[in-house]
Design a protein around this motif. Structure first.
Motif, PDB file in Angstrom:
ATOM      1  N   VAL A  52       0.820  -1.222   0.000  1.00  0.00           N
ATOM      2  CA  VAL A  52       0.000   0.000   0.000  1.00  0.00           C
ATOM      3  C   VAL A  52       0.847   1.261   0.000  1.00  0.00           C
ATOM      4  N   LYS A  53       2.151   1.104  -0.068  1.00  0.00           N
ATOM      5  CA  LYS A  53       3.045   2.262  -0.032  1.00  0.00           C
ATOM      6  C   LYS A  53       2.754   3.188  -1.212  1.00  0.00           C
ATOM      7  N   GLY A  54       2.707   4.466  -0.919  1.00  0.00           N
ATOM      8  CA  GLY A  54       2.399   5.448  -1.952  1.00  0.00           C
ATOM      9  C   GLY A  54       0.911   5.722  -2.102  1.00  0.00           C
ATOM     10  N   ARG A  55       0.087   4.890  -1.448  1.00  0.00           N
ATOM     11  CA  ARG A  55      -1.371   5.081  -1.520  1.00  0.00           C
ATOM     12  C   ARG A  55      -1.985   5.331  -0.142  1.00  0.00           C
ATOM     13  N   PHE A  56      -1.414   4.721   0.895  1.00  0.00           N
ATOM     14  CA  PHE A  56      -1.928   4.845   2.258  1.00  0.00           C
ATOM     15  C   PHE A  56      -0.942   5.646   3.103  1.00  0.00           C
ATOM     16  N   THR A  57      -1.485   6.426   4.018  1.00  0.00           N
ATOM     17  CA  THR A  57      -0.657   7.113   5.010  1.00  0.00           C
ATOM     18  C   THR A  57      -1.301   6.969   6.384  1.00  0.00           C
ATOM     19  N   ILE A  58      -0.470   6.995   7.423  1.00  0.00           N
ATOM     20  CA  ILE A  58      -0.951   6.916   8.795  1.00  0.00           C
ATOM     21  C   ILE A  58      -0.514   8.173   9.521  1.00  0.00           C
ATOM     22  N   SER A  59      -1.399   8.697  10.345  1.00  0.00           N
ATOM     23  CA  SER A  59      -1.063   9.922  11.067  1.00  0.00           C
ATOM     24  C   SER A  59      -1.826   9.983  12.381  1.00  0.00           C
ATOM     25  N   ARG A  60      -1.336  10.836  13.266  1.00  0.00           N
ATOM     26  CA  ARG A  60      -1.983  11.046  14.558  1.00  0.00           C
ATOM     27  C   ARG A  60      -2.602  12.426  14.626  1.00  0.00           C
ATOM     28  N   ALA A  61      -3.796  12.501  15.208  1.00  0.00           N
ATOM     29  CA  ALA A  61      -4.423  13.787  15.537  1.00  0.00           C
ATOM     30  C   ALA A  61      -4.456  13.835  17.058  1.00  0.00           C
ATOM     31  N   ASN A  62      -3.412  14.402  17.645  1.00  0.00           N
ATOM     32  CA  ASN A  62      -3.244  14.321  19.099  1.00  0.00           C
ATOM     33  C   ASN A  62      -4.374  14.982  19.880  1.00  0.00           C
ATOM     34  N   ILE A  63      -4.870  16.086  19.371  1.00  0.00           N
ATOM     35  CA  ILE A  63      -5.945  16.779  20.087  1.00  0.00           C
ATOM     36  C   ILE A  63      -7.180  15.898  20.178  1.00  0.00           C
ATOM     37  N   GLU A  64      -7.411  15.121  19.130  1.00  0.00           N
ATOM     38  CA  GLU A  64      -8.565  14.218  19.106  1.00  0.00           C
ATOM     39  C   GLU A  64      -8.235  12.865  19.724  1.00  0.00           C
ATOM     40  N   ASN A  65      -6.957  12.646  20.025  1.00  0.00           N
ATOM     41  CA  ASN A  65      -6.478  11.325  20.475  1.00  0.00           C
ATOM     42  C   ASN A  65      -6.932  10.230  19.510  1.00  0.00           C
ATOM     43  N   THR A  66      -6.674  10.474  18.241  1.00  0.00           N
ATOM     44  CA  THR A  66      -7.137   9.576  17.183  1.00  0.00           C
ATOM     45  C   THR A  66      -6.013   9.354  16.176  1.00  0.00           C
ATOM     46  N   VAL A  67      -5.963   8.142  15.646  1.00  0.00           N
ATOM     47  CA  VAL A  67      -5.033   7.812  14.569  1.00  0.00           C
ATOM     48  C   VAL A  67      -5.852   7.575  13.303  1.00  0.00           C
ATOM     49  N   HIS A  68      -5.394   8.172  12.207  1.00  0.00           N
ATOM     50  CA  HIS A  68      -6.095   8.034  10.936  1.00  0.00           C
ATOM     51  C   HIS A  68      -5.281   7.204   9.949  1.00  0.00           C
ATOM     52  N   LEU A  69      -5.974   6.401   9.168  1.00  0.00           N
ATOM     53  CA  LEU A  69      -5.375   5.719   8.036  1.00  0.00           C
ATOM     54  C   LEU A  69      -6.043   6.284   6.792  1.00  0.00           C
ATOM     55  N   GLN A  70      -5.316   7.109   6.070  1.00  0.00           N
ATOM     56  CA  GLN A  70      -5.845   7.707   4.852  1.00  0.00           C
ATOM     57  C   GLN A  70      -5.518   6.800   3.690  1.00  0.00           C
ATOM     58  N   MET A  71      -6.537   6.404   2.939  1.00  0.00           N
ATOM     59  CA  MET A  71      -6.356   5.456   1.848  1.00  0.00           C
ATOM     60  C   MET A  71      -6.790   6.111   0.540  1.00  0.00           C
ATOM     61  N   HIS A  72      -5.871   6.154  -0.409  1.00  0.00           N
ATOM     62  CA  HIS A  72      -6.155   6.724  -1.733  1.00  0.00           C
ATOM     63  C   HIS A  72      -5.963   5.652  -2.792  1.00  0.00           C
ATOM     64  N   ARG A  73      -6.517   5.926  -3.978  1.00  0.00           N
ATOM     65  CA  ARG A  73      -6.370   5.026  -5.144  1.00  0.00           C
ATOM     66  C   ARG A  73      -6.652   3.580  -4.752  1.00  0.00           C
ATOM     67  N   LEU A  74      -7.774   3.385  -4.113  1.00  0.00           N
ATOM     68  CA  LEU A  74      -8.125   2.061  -3.627  1.00  0.00           C
ATOM     69  C   LEU A  74      -8.356   1.094  -4.768  1.00  0.00           C
ATOM     70  N   ARG A  75      -8.011  -0.154  -4.519  1.00  0.00           N
ATOM     71  CA  ARG A  75      -8.120  -1.234  -5.502  1.00  0.00           C
ATOM     72  C   ARG A  75      -9.031  -2.332  -4.964  1.00  0.00           C
ATOM     73  N   PRO A  76      -9.594  -3.137  -5.831  1.00  0.00           N
ATOM     74  CA  PRO A  76     -10.436  -4.246  -5.336  1.00  0.00           C
ATOM     75  C   PRO A  76      -9.695  -5.151  -4.354  1.00  0.00           C
ATOM     76  N   GLU A  77      -8.398  -5.323  -4.537  1.00  0.00           N
ATOM     77  CA  GLU A  77      -7.637  -6.186  -3.633  1.00  0.00           C
ATOM     78  C   GLU A  77      -7.426  -5.570  -2.261  1.00  0.00           C
ATOM     79  N   ASP A  78      -7.824  -4.318  -2.075  1.00  0.00           N
ATOM     80  CA  ASP A  78      -7.779  -3.711  -0.748  1.00  0.00           C
ATOM     81  C   ASP A  78      -9.017  -4.071   0.082  1.00  0.00           C
TER      82      ASP A  78
END
Length: 127
Positions: free
Chosen positions: A65-91
């Motif tokens: 998923v490299k180049g399509r997915f990113t992981i990040s923290r929103a500390n104020i929300e105490n939340t971790v996000h997984l942003q997924m772009h260019r999704l494929r059926p195999e995802d």
């Protein structure tokens, strides 16, 4: 007791985007290693991305998923996000958030590196 709530899944067309969220209750992200895993029917659970505790400076993304997915923290929300772009059926899979109590910067793409698991959120990529 640490509880994880993962959310944000859904049905999306190939090439689309989704953002998954992982909200741990009871502990700040400074003391949590967070990982995202996925499991498709008939397949083993695989690591997708992880982010270390403390500063959250350490991240890892699986090659698939490299180049399509990113992981990040929103500390104020105490939340971790997984942003997924260019999704494929195999995802297509159930995506799980996982956590381990620690104060170290490292993160792990192995299921053995985590103690607590969310309930999972379904991601379906289909036209």
């Amino acid at each position: 007791q640490l509880q994880l709530v993962d959310s944000g899944g859904g049905l999306v067309q190939p090439g689309g985007s989704l953002r998954l969220s992982c909200a741990p209750s009871g502990f700040p992200l400074d003391y949590l290693r967070i990982g995202w895993f996925r499991q498709a029917p008939g397949k083993e659970r695989e690591g997708v991305a992880c982010i270390g505790a403390n500063s959250g400076a350490t991240t890892k993304i699986a090659d698939s998923v490299k180049g399509r997915f990113t992981i990040s923290r929103a500390n104020i929300e105490n939340t971790v996000h997984l942003q997924m772009h260019r999704l494929r059926p195999e995802d297509t899979a159930v995506y799980y958030c996982a956590a381990h109590l620690t104060d170290t910067e490292d993160c792990s793409e192995s299921v053995d590196g985590y103690t607590f698991w969310g309930q999972g959120t379904q991601v379906t990529v289909s036209s």
